[in-house]
Design a protein around this motif. Structure first.
Motif, PDB file in Angstrom:
ATOM      1  N   GLN A 168       0.808  -1.217   0.000  1.00  0.00           N
ATOM      2  CA  GLN A 168       0.000   0.000   0.000  1.00  0.00           C
ATOM      3  C   GLN A 168       0.844   1.271   0.000  1.00  0.00           C
ATOM      4  N   GLY A 169       2.127   1.120   0.247  1.00  0.00           N
ATOM      5  CA  GLY A 169       3.006   2.274   0.188  1.00  0.00           C
ATOM      6  C   GLY A 169       3.259   2.892   1.557  1.00  0.00           C
ATOM      7  N   THR A 170       4.413   3.548   1.664  1.00  0.00           N
ATOM      8  CA  THR A 170       4.781   4.300   2.859  1.00  0.00           C
ATOM      9  C   THR A 170       5.250   5.676   2.418  1.00  0.00           C
ATOM     10  N   ARG A 171       4.602   6.697   2.952  1.00  0.00           N
ATOM     11  CA  ARG A 171       5.014   8.064   2.628  1.00  0.00           C
ATOM     12  C   ARG A 171       6.108   8.495   3.592  1.00  0.00           C
ATOM     13  N   LEU A 172       7.250   8.840   3.069  1.00  0.00           N
ATOM     14  CA  LEU A 172       8.397   9.265   3.868  1.00  0.00           C
ATOM     15  C   LEU A 172       8.502  10.776   3.855  1.00  0.00           C
ATOM     16  N   THR A 173       8.486  11.351   5.053  1.00  0.00           N
ATOM     17  CA  THR A 173       8.651  12.792   5.229  1.00  0.00           C
ATOM     18  C   THR A 173       9.975  13.037   5.938  1.00  0.00           C
TER      19      THR A 173
ATOM     20  N   THR B 232      -5.168   4.295  -6.780  1.00  0.00           N
ATOM     21  CA  THR B 232      -6.015   5.300  -6.150  1.00  0.00           C
ATOM     22  C   THR B 232      -5.242   5.953  -5.017  1.00  0.00           C
ATOM     23  N   LEU B 233      -5.754   7.096  -4.565  1.00  0.00           N
ATOM     24  CA  LEU B 233      -5.037   7.912  -3.586  1.00  0.00           C
ATOM     25  C   LEU B 233      -4.732   7.120  -2.331  1.00  0.00           C
ATOM     26  N   GLY B 234      -3.454   7.108  -1.936  1.00  0.00           N
ATOM     27  CA  GLY B 234      -3.063   6.443  -0.707  1.00  0.00           C
ATOM     28  C   GLY B 234      -2.927   4.939  -0.812  1.00  0.00           C
ATOM     29  N   GLN B 235      -3.019   4.423  -2.025  1.00  0.00           N
ATOM     30  CA  GLN B 235      -2.914   2.981  -2.224  1.00  0.00           C
ATOM     31  C   GLN B 235      -1.768   2.653  -3.170  1.00  0.00           C
ATOM     32  N   GLY B 236      -1.321   1.417  -3.116  1.00  0.00           N
ATOM     33  CA  GLY B 236      -0.328   0.967  -4.084  1.00  0.00           C
ATOM     34  C   GLY B 236      -0.976   0.621  -5.412  1.00  0.00           C
ATOM     35  N   PRO B 237      -0.195   0.507  -6.446  1.00  0.00           N
ATOM     36  CA  PRO B 237      -0.750   0.114  -7.753  1.00  0.00           C
ATOM     37  C   PRO B 237      -1.389  -1.264  -7.680  1.00  0.00           C
ATOM     38  N   GLU B 238      -2.576  -1.365  -8.333  1.00  0.00           N
ATOM     39  CA  GLU B 238      -3.281  -2.639  -8.414  1.00  0.00           C
ATOM     40  C   GLU B 238      -3.205  -3.147  -9.843  1.00  0.00           C
TER      41      GLU B 238
ATOM     42  N   LEU C  99      -2.343 -12.010 -21.591  1.00  0.00           N
ATOM     43  CA  LEU C  99      -2.105 -13.252 -20.861  1.00  0.00           C
ATOM     44  C   LEU C  99      -2.836 -13.350 -19.538  1.00  0.00           C
ATOM     45  N   GLU C 100      -3.149 -12.235 -18.928  1.00  0.00           N
ATOM     46  CA  GLU C 100      -3.829 -12.282 -17.630  1.00  0.00           C
ATOM     47  C   GLU C 100      -4.657 -11.029 -17.437  1.00  0.00           C
ATOM     48  N   LYS C 101      -5.841 -11.202 -16.855  1.00  0.00           N
ATOM     49  CA  LYS C 101      -6.707 -10.091 -16.491  1.00  0.00           C
ATOM     50  C   LYS C 101      -7.103 -10.247 -15.038  1.00  0.00           C
ATOM     51  N   SER C 102      -7.059  -9.161 -14.301  1.00  0.00           N
ATOM     52  CA  SER C 102      -7.462  -9.179 -12.907  1.00  0.00           C
ATOM     53  C   SER C 102      -8.982  -9.268 -12.804  1.00  0.00           C
ATOM     54  N   ARG C 103      -9.435  -9.824 -11.690  1.00  0.00           N
ATOM     55  CA  ARG C 103     -10.886  -9.828 -11.438  1.00  0.00           C
ATOM     56  C   ARG C 103     -11.397  -8.418 -11.186  1.00  0.00           C
TER      57      ARG C 103
ATOM     58  N   ASP D 129     -14.338   4.879 -10.947  1.00  0.00           N
ATOM     59  CA  ASP D 129     -13.238   4.651 -11.881  1.00  0.00           C
ATOM     60  C   ASP D 129     -12.160   5.727 -11.758  1.00  0.00           C
ATOM     61  N   SER D 130     -12.460   6.782 -11.039  1.00  0.00           N
ATOM     62  CA  SER D 130     -11.479   7.859 -10.873  1.00  0.00           C
ATOM     63  C   SER D 130     -10.227   7.311 -10.208  1.00  0.00           C
ATOM     64  N   ALA D 131      -9.097   7.470 -10.877  1.00  0.00           N
ATOM     65  CA  ALA D 131      -7.840   6.890 -10.414  1.00  0.00           C
ATOM     66  C   ALA D 131      -6.729   7.313 -11.359  1.00  0.00           C
ATOM     67  N   MET D 132      -5.512   6.908 -10.998  1.00  0.00           N
ATOM     68  CA  MET D 132      -4.382   7.043 -11.912  1.00  0.00           C
ATOM     69  C   MET D 132      -4.194   5.693 -12.587  1.00  0.00           C
ATOM     70  N   TYR D 133      -4.144   5.699 -13.910  1.00  0.00           N
ATOM     71  CA  TYR D 133      -3.945   4.467 -14.661  1.00  0.00           C
ATOM     72  C   TYR D 133      -2.496   4.439 -15.137  1.00  0.00           C
ATOM     73  N   LEU D 134      -1.770   3.431 -14.670  1.00  0.00           N
ATOM     74  CA  LEU D 134      -0.338   3.331 -14.919  1.00  0.00           C
ATOM     75  C   LEU D 134      -0.047   2.249 -15.950  1.00  0.00           C
ATOM     76  N   CYS D 135       0.866   2.550 -16.821  1.00  0.00           N
ATOM     77  CA  CYS D 135       1.337   1.571 -17.789  1.00  0.00           C
ATOM     78  C   CYS D 135       2.807   1.287 -17.493  1.00  0.00           C
ATOM     79  N   ALA D 136       3.210   0.050 -17.684  1.00  0.00           N
ATOM     80  CA  ALA D 136       4.608  -0.331 -17.485  1.00  0.00           C
ATOM     81  C   ALA D 136       5.000  -1.341 -18.545  1.00  0.00           C
ATOM     82  N   SER D 137       6.283  -1.414 -18.820  1.00  0.00           N
ATOM     83  CA  SER D 137       6.764  -2.423 -19.759  1.00  0.00           C
ATOM     84  C   SER D 137       7.997  -3.109 -19.194  1.00  0.00           C
ATOM     85  N   SER D 138       8.292  -4.263 -19.744  1.00  0.00           N
ATOM     86  CA  SER D 138       9.483  -4.998 -19.328  1.00  0.00           C
ATOM     87  C   SER D 138       9.989  -5.809 -20.497  1.00  0.00           C
TER      88      SER D 138
END
Lengths: 113, 119
Positions: A105-110, B38-44, B55-59, B86-95
């Motif tokens: 979920q992340g950690t905000r570092l201040t 979303t705000l305060g959360q890690g990428p899902e 190859l894979e889709k999340s539920r 649906d309001s959020a940041m949509y992130l794209c990544a490659s590898s």
């Protein structure tokens, strides 16, 4: 399934003090582990990664992390905090290099002057 | 700059409208991922492609969401009949991805994201 728990959504330290950001993982197979940093209005950048080689991993900007299998942990440390370290930090796990990353979920570092 | 690029960076839309985001990965990367943050959360994780194959889709990815990567290069993520949730940041990544069974160290290279606001 893989999962990551970051202890502490917000950590505050003084400039020059030790930084310690905690990450515990759950994985049914040997994991690949990552720390990413996100500065305001920027994309995620890789800090460091563990891929079953040395358990102590050194990354960019003076950060390092130690993989401890017995504790299922991968904590991120930096001996002396700098104002520029203020950001959001994410721990992530994958089953292998071919799998998706699962993020905490992340950690905000201040950093206090 | 040869990093991952996303367009648009910001999108404001009304509920019920359709939106589409585009991602251009690093040119030699054959794996492409979409995440939502979303705000305060890690990428899902939402979905990922190996070349043009999804190859894979999340539920988490409801029927209103669809992603394509028709020629194995850029990708689009479309959201139909948008909702306020649906309001959020949509992130794209490659590898790099050296094959279906792996062989790379799993590092993802992220774009700066597309921020969606649904009114």
């Amino acid at each position: 399934a893989q999962s990551v728990t970051q202890l502490g959504s917000h950590v505050s330290v003084s400039e020059g003090a030790l930084v310690l950001l905690r990450c515990n993982y759950s994985s049914s197979v040997p994991p690949y582990l990552f720390w990413y940093v996100q500065y305001p209005n920027q994309g995620l950048q890789l800090l460091l990664k563990y891929t079953s080689a040395a358990t102590l991993v050194k990354g960019i900007n003076g950060f390092e992390a130690e993989f401890k299998k017995s504790e299922t942990s991968f904590h991120l440390t930096k001996p002396s905090a700098h104002m520029s370290d203020a950001a959001e930090y994410f721990c992530a796990v994958s089953r292998s290099g071919a799998q998706k990353l699962v993020f905490g979920q992340g950690t905000r570092l201040t950093i206090n002057p | 700059d040869t990093g991952v690029s996303q367009d648009p960076r910001h999108k404001i839309t009304k509920r019920g409208q359709n939106v589409t985001f585009r991602c251009d990965p690093i040119s030699e990367h054959n794996r492409l991922y979409w995440y939502r943050q979303t705000l305060g959360q890690g990428p899902e994780f939402l979905t990922y492609f190996q070349n043009e194959a999804q190859l894979e889709k999340s539920r988490l990815l409801s029927d209103r969401f669809s992603a394509e990567r028709p020629k194995g290069s850029f990708s689009t993520l479309e959201i139909q009949r948008t909702e306020q949730g649906d309001s959020a940041m949509y992130l794209c990544a490659s590898s790099p991805g050296t094959g279906l069974t792996g062989g790379n160290t799993g590092e993802l290279f992220f774009g700066e994201g597309s921020r969606l606001t649904v009114l």
